[in-house]
Design a protein around this motif. Structure first.
Motif, short mmCIF file in Angstrom:
data_model
loop_
_atom_site.label_atom_id
_atom_site.label_comp_id
_atom_site.label_asym_id
_atom_site.label_seq_id
_atom_site.Cartn_x
_atom_site.Cartn_y
_atom_site.Cartn_z
N TYR A 125 0.98 -0.82 0.08
CA TYR A 125 -0.30 -0.51 -0.10
C TYR A 125 0.59 1.20 0.19
O TYR A 125 0.65 2.20 -0.44
N GLU A 126 2.07 0.75 1.17
CA GLU A 126 3.19 2.39 0.45
C GLU A 126 3.61 2.99 0.02
O GLU A 126 4.42 4.00 0.21
N LYS A 127 3.87 1.74 -0.70
CA LYS A 127 5.17 1.17 -1.76
C LYS A 127 4.67 1.95 -3.17
O LYS A 127 5.51 2.35 -3.50
N LYS A 128 4.06 0.47 -3.23
CA LYS A 128 4.01 0.15 -4.26
C LYS A 128 2.05 0.94 -4.91
O LYS A 128 2.65 1.53 -5.52
N GLY A 129 1.70 1.27 -4.01
CA GLY A 129 0.81 2.04 -4.83
C GLY A 129 -0.58 1.47 -4.77
O GLY A 129 -0.79 1.75 -5.66
N ILE A 182 19.56 -17.21 -5.61
CA ILE A 182 19.29 -16.10 -5.64
C ILE A 182 19.29 -15.01 -3.76
O ILE A 182 18.89 -16.18 -2.86
N LYS A 183 18.97 -13.62 -3.65
CA LYS A 183 18.70 -13.26 -2.54
C LYS A 183 17.27 -12.54 -2.36
O LYS A 183 16.94 -12.18 -3.18
N PRO A 184 16.17 -13.84 -1.79
CA PRO A 184 14.38 -13.18 -1.68
C PRO A 184 14.88 -11.63 -1.10
O PRO A 184 15.72 -11.18 -0.11
N ASP A 185 13.61 -11.22 -1.49
CA ASP A 185 13.77 -9.49 -0.74
C ASP A 185 12.81 -9.53 0.73
O ASP A 185 13.53 -9.22 1.34
N MET A 186 12.37 -10.65 1.15
CA MET A 186 12.21 -10.99 2.20
C MET A 186 12.53 -12.47 2.91
O MET A 186 12.44 -13.64 2.28
N LEU A 187 13.04 -12.54 3.71
CA LEU A 187 13.21 -14.27 4.02
C LEU A 187 13.07 -14.56 5.49
O LEU A 187 12.93 -13.57 7.23
N ILE A 188 12.38 -15.18 5.30
CA ILE A 188 11.60 -15.78 7.03
C ILE A 188 12.66 -17.35 7.47
O ILE A 188 12.25 -18.16 7.31
N LEU A 189 12.58 -17.42 8.47
CA LEU A 189 13.53 -18.26 9.59
C LEU A 189 12.93 -18.07 11.32
O LEU A 189 12.06 -17.41 11.66
N GLY A 190 12.84 -19.42 11.42
CA GLY A 190 12.75 -19.96 12.72
C GLY A 190 13.47 -21.25 12.83
O GLY A 190 14.37 -22.16 12.74
N LYS A 191 12.24 -21.98 13.44
CA LYS A 191 13.56 -23.87 13.90
C LYS A 191 14.77 -23.39 15.05
O LYS A 191 15.21 -23.60 15.46
N ALA A 192 15.49 -24.16 13.55
CA ALA A 192 16.67 -23.93 14.21
C ALA A 192 17.97 -22.58 14.25
O ALA A 192 18.54 -23.02 14.56
N GLY A 202 11.62 -15.06 13.06
CA GLY A 202 12.68 -13.95 12.75
C GLY A 202 12.41 -13.22 10.21
O GLY A 202 11.99 -14.47 10.59
N VAL A 203 12.08 -12.29 10.47
CA VAL A 203 12.11 -11.78 9.54
C VAL A 203 12.24 -10.82 8.89
O VAL A 203 13.20 -9.95 9.83
N LEU A 204 13.78 -11.25 7.79
CA LEU A 204 14.61 -10.26 7.17
C LEU A 204 14.56 -9.24 5.84
O LEU A 204 13.99 -10.26 5.38
N THR A 205 14.62 -8.21 6.22
CA THR A 205 14.72 -7.81 4.40
C THR A 205 15.37 -6.74 4.51
O THR A 205 16.74 -6.48 5.50
N ARG A 206 14.90 -5.66 3.90
CA ARG A 206 15.92 -4.24 3.68
C ARG A 206 15.28 -3.59 3.86
O ARG A 206 14.37 -3.38 4.33
N VAL A 235 11.72 -2.26 3.19
CA VAL A 235 10.74 -2.83 2.89
C VAL A 235 10.23 -2.62 4.95
O VAL A 235 9.36 -2.33 4.88
N MET A 236 11.82 -2.51 5.44
CA MET A 236 10.91 -2.93 7.32
C MET A 236 10.83 -1.38 7.14
O MET A 236 10.16 -1.30 8.85
N ASP A 237 11.19 -0.81 6.86
CA ASP A 237 11.00 0.91 7.42
C ASP A 237 9.66 1.00 7.19
O ASP A 237 8.83 2.53 7.92
N VAL A 238 8.87 -0.19 6.64
CA VAL A 238 7.14 0.72 6.33
C VAL A 238 6.36 0.33 7.80
O VAL A 238 5.06 0.68 8.51
N ILE A 239 7.24 -0.39 8.89
CA ILE A 239 7.19 -0.26 10.57
C ILE A 239 7.52 0.43 11.06
O ILE A 239 8.29 0.68 11.38
#
Ligand SMILES: *Cc1c(COP(=O)(O)O)cnc(C)c1O
Length: 411
Positions: free
Chosen positions: A125-129, A252-262, A272-276, A279-283
């Motif tokens: 909504y905020e970046k892509k419109g 490839i390097k995803p725009d967002m990476l979701i990690l947990g478990k190990a 956690g969620v990792l991103t650039r 993207v993270m700046d919307v929070i």
């Protein structure tokens, strides 16, 4: 035996006092070390589930447990109302390790997936419109991303979904390992799509390995259409498939990476969620969080758990042993009609059993393997997942192959 209860009594307690939301094999475990677990009668087993790949580093890894104890003595939880002495250090470490600007720390896998979905929508909504309320997230059929109401809204597993409705809207499911399916939905609705959420290998669905090049092709499509490529590496990540991340196999390097478990080596729930930055700046403050997310105990444990993976070169070991496992099981496929085939990457593998999806052959085979000292469980249909801790050595693996062979011969 260290307990006053027998195995049967302990099972009875769970039956009577716990919700019946799982269907466990009838073994009651009380101790673990490395690749082994022991039941309450002192019988030892090879663990080929590894808590769904949460204990990649092996059970009760001494370095991780020491770090847990050390940090527990100092400080466990402050909430994020204050800064803590571990969080920033962990955030720097984990983002540099995986090559992202920022992480948003949570506890369980499902929470991290929820976090990624929220960030993706807000970014849409905020970046892509994307017009208000029209954001779409594309997911894959036969996915598994956790158990919250929103996540099961886009599952196609009836058990996971039925009677938990009404569901969260705004999701479209496309066939997995089919680039054209994604291409079609993008052609039709690309300007409203915030993100594409995908498991690099579908673990729960039965270790579905997509066609080579699939992830890269999807990634390129996302890039061309300003869509966030979101990799759920909760099960495939952290060395499981023979590389630090499963998407590393396709560079490839995803725009967002979701990690947990190990991420914690099984010692504590950490995700956690990792991103650039963009993207993270919307929070912003007050828009997302968790009381336990980013607590100092979690941060100290996760940093040590990741360092263990690096120091012990667990990705290389998973790659090497995975090759051996599939080669050896392929011999058994030749020998026993019970086995249809084997598939997987690194030490995330599955054996397909030659029977209908409805039959209980895979379950019965797992019961027999348990009697012979190896714990594994069927996933959907007649498929058995084999995912031992990554600290296994070749000699132990050959011992396990012998157990699988012996069980097949007896079956
Ligand atoms: C296990 C898993 C989850 C959910 O993690 P929980 O910690 O059980 O909430 C999400 N995605 C994938 C791919 C998983 O394997």
């Amino acid at each position: 035996m260290n307990t006053n209860y027998s195995a049967q009594e302990l099972i009875g307690l769970e039956e009577k006092y716990g919700a019946h939301n799982y269907h466990p094999l009838s073994v009651v475990l009380e101790k673990g070390e490395g690749v082994y677990v022991w039941d309450v009668d002192g019988k030892r087993y090879f663990d080929f589930l590894s808590a769904y790949s949460a204990v990649n580093q092996g059970h009760s890894h001494p370095r991780i447990i020491n770090k847990l104890k050390e940090q527990a003595d100092k400080l466990t939880l402050t909430s994020r109302a204050f800064y803590n002495a571990e969080l920033g250090i962990y955030e720097k470490f984990v983002t540099e390790l995986f090559g992202f600007d920022k992480i948003l720390p949570m506890n369980t896998g499902a929470e991290a997936v929820e976090t990624a979905l929220k960030i993706a929508r807000k970014w849409g909504y905020e970046k892509k419109g994307i017009p208000a309320g029209e954001g779409i997230i594309v997911v894959c059929k036969d996915n598994f991303h956790g158990r919250t109401t929103t996540i099961i809204s886009f599952s196609n597993d009836e058990d996971a979904r039925k009677h938990f409705d009404p569901y969260t809207s705004g999701f479209i499911a496309v066939e997995y390992s089919n680039v054209d399916a994604l291409k079609e939905v993008i052609a039709e609705k690309g300007d409203k799509i915030c993100g594409f959420l995908v498991e690099p290998i579908q673990g729960e669905a039965g270790v579905n390995v997509p066609a080579e090049g699939y992830l890269k092709a999807c990634f390129d499509l996302c890039q061309e259409n300003n869509i966030l490529f979101i990799a759920d590496e909760i099960q495939t990540g952290i060395a499981r498939t023979g590389k630090m991340l499963a998407i590393d196999h396709e560079n490839i390097k995803p725009d967002m990476l979701i990690l947990g478990k190990a991420l914690s080596g099984g010692a504590y729930p950490v995700s956690g969620v990792l991103t650039r930055n963009e993207v993270m700046d919307v929070i912003h403050p007050g828009q997302h969080g968790s009381t336990y997310g980013g607590n100092p105990l979690a941060c100290a444990v996760a940093r040590e758990a990741l360092q263990v993976v690096l120091d012990e070169k667990l990705a290389d070991n998973a790659e090497k042993l995975g090759q051996i496992f599939r080669a050896e099981i392929n011999k058994l496929v030749e020998e026993f009609p019970l086995f249809k085939s084997v598939r997987g990457k690194g030490l995330l593998n599955a054996i397909l059993i030659n029977d209908t999806p409805e039959s209980d052959t895979a379950w019965n085979f797992c019961v027999k393997m348990m009697e012979n000292g190896l714990l594994a469980k069927p996933t959907h249909g007649n498929i058995i997942r084999f995912a031992p801790p990554l600290v296994m050595n070749e000699e132990q693996l050959m011992e396990c192959i012998a157990i699988i062979r012996k069980t097949a011969a007896e079956f």
